[in-house]
Design an enzyme around this catalytic site. Structure first.
Site, PDB file in Angstrom:
ATOM      1  N   SER A 169     -21.555  12.784 -26.622  1.00 61.88           N
ATOM      2  CA  SER A 169     -22.300  11.818 -27.436  1.00 61.88           C
ATOM      3  C   SER A 169     -21.326  11.161 -28.411  1.00 61.88           C
ATOM      4  CB  SER A 169     -23.475  12.509 -28.139  1.00 61.88           C
ATOM      5  OG  SER A 169     -24.240  11.573 -28.871  1.00 61.88           O
ATOM      6  N   HIS A 195     -24.451   9.557 -24.242  1.00 62.76           N
ATOM      7  CA  HIS A 195     -25.574   8.876 -24.898  1.00 62.76           C
ATOM      8  C   HIS A 195     -25.179   7.433 -25.200  1.00 62.76           C
ATOM      9  CE1 HIS A 195     -26.933  13.064 -26.530  1.00 62.76           C
ATOM     10  NE2 HIS A 195     -27.327  12.870 -25.284  1.00 62.76           N
ATOM     11  N   ASP A 291     -28.162  18.424 -27.731  1.00 67.11           N
ATOM     12  CA  ASP A 291     -28.428  18.117 -26.327  1.00 67.11           C
ATOM     13  C   ASP A 291     -27.341  18.755 -25.458  1.00 67.11           C
ATOM     14  OD1 ASP A 291     -29.726  16.974 -24.141  1.00 67.11           O
ATOM     15  OD2 ASP A 291     -28.649  15.070 -24.306  1.00 67.11           O
TER      16      ASP A 291
END
EC number: 3.1.1.61
Length: 356
Positions: A169, A195, A291
């Site tokens: 991310s 992401h 995540d």
């Protein structure tokens, strides 16, 4: 005693965006806008006066290009910068370049209904500012002056069944580039969730494809997963590993976001645990949040071997930290050694295909 608020300086040529960003940021208990500037020349003076913790910077502005300003800033006074980008092809290409130059992350302006769109982004913008305020800032890369080329890693004799499954991310665009560039042309397939919004992943894949020895592309639904390719989850789509007979295939879906993300790292990791098992090497790189932590544990339980980026080389040590805490990680490795460790681990598997 309350902690000091995060001081933010907003730089944007649009008075509306400056006003909305101020409204969003000042609505948070732990941050405040200490100033706004309509262009980089004004911003330069305000940075000296106000010493902000985080700068939000429009990528396209008059008087001085946002990229030129960012490049100078990261060379002369490195600080956390959050880019504010338009949802256009040109905007996505400029944003990719900004991340290369050292910006921590970016947020997108909605195409229509800017006020409602930006207000919907309140949590995202606030989270990204918090992450940026704690981020380890990279200085702008120096122009190549005899810098050594990325060493070519040789692939051990491998079964085509092997897979590298990767999630990242905040800070991930540069970390993924650093991971992919040393891979040999016959590397096992790499499936990646970074992401990123729709549109930006295409620019990201194209940029990497021009730099890497493997082929880098956006994943397409139903396509066969092949050695020598890296498949990036398209923005706004979950990517899963699936089986079609003896072959691995990419599966895309528009199911609900997981951990507030679509694509989600957990979704990819869960599918790799189910369909890849012992054939998988899992990698989790720099990123905000958690995540991928649960999915990495499931991959480990299914027989995968997992590596996490270490704190000293992460822009944000969120996702790797959570994955380590959850118990899914075998090795914690600095980014500059990650590709080598993955290839060394693959070499221990030998040549025999492992069907699942």
């Amino acid at each position: 005693m309350t902690a000091a608020k995060i001081k933010v300086l907003c730089v944007d040529d649009s008075a509306l965006i400056r006003s909305l960003m101020t409204e969003i940021i000042n609505s948070q208990p732990d941050m405040e806008v200490v100033g706004t500037a309509p262009d980089p020349l004004v911003a330069r003076e305000m940075i000296k006066q106000l010493n902000p913790d985080v700068l939000t910077l429009d990528v396209e502005m008059p008087r001085m290009d946002g990229l030129d300003f960012l490049e100078r800033l990261m060379r002369l006074r490195p600080m956390p910068v959050l880019m504010v980008s338009s949802l256009t092809e040109r905007g996505s290409e400029i944003t990719m370049r900004a991340l290369e130059l050292g910006a921590v992350d970016f947020v997108t302006k909605p195409k229509l209904g800017i006020r409602d769109g930006l207000m919907e982004y309140t949590d995202t913008i606030a989270d990204k500012i918090r992450a940026a305020s704690r981020a380890r800032v990279r200085q702008a890369p120096q122009a190549a002056s005899g810098t050594p080329a990325t060493p070519m890693l040789r692939s051990p004799l491998l079964s085509t069944e092997k897979l590298i499954i990767l999630g990242a991310s905040t800070g991930g665009t540069e970390a993924i580039k650093d991971f992919l560039m040393p891979l040999p042309p016959d590397s096992p397939a790499v499936l990646i969730v970074q992401h990123m919004p729709a549109g930006f992943t295409r620019s990201f894949a194209q940029r990497l494809d021009g730099l890497c020895r493997i082929t880098v592309k956006e994943a397409e639904h139903g396509e066969r997963v092949l050695p020598g390719y890296a498949y990036i989850a398209p923005g706004d789509s979950h990517l899963r590993l699936a089986r079609s007979g003896a072959n691995y295939v990419a599966h895309l879906s528009q199911e609900a976001p997981v951990n507030r993300h679509r694509p989600s790292v957990d979704v990819l990791f869960d599918s790799a645990a189910e369909h890849g098992g012992k054939n998988v090497i899992g990698v989790i790189l720099t990123g905000m949040g958690k995540d991928g932590a649960k999915g990495m544990l499931r991959m480990r339980e299914a027989g995968a071997y997992n590596l996490a980026q270490d704190e000293s080389t992460c822009i944000v040590f969120g996702m790797p930290k959570e994955a380590i805490a959850a118990g899914g990680v075998h090795e914690v490795v600095p980014l500059h050694s990650m590709t080598q460790r993955v290839m060394a681990r693959l070499a221990t598997y030998g040549t025999r295909a492992q069907r699942v």
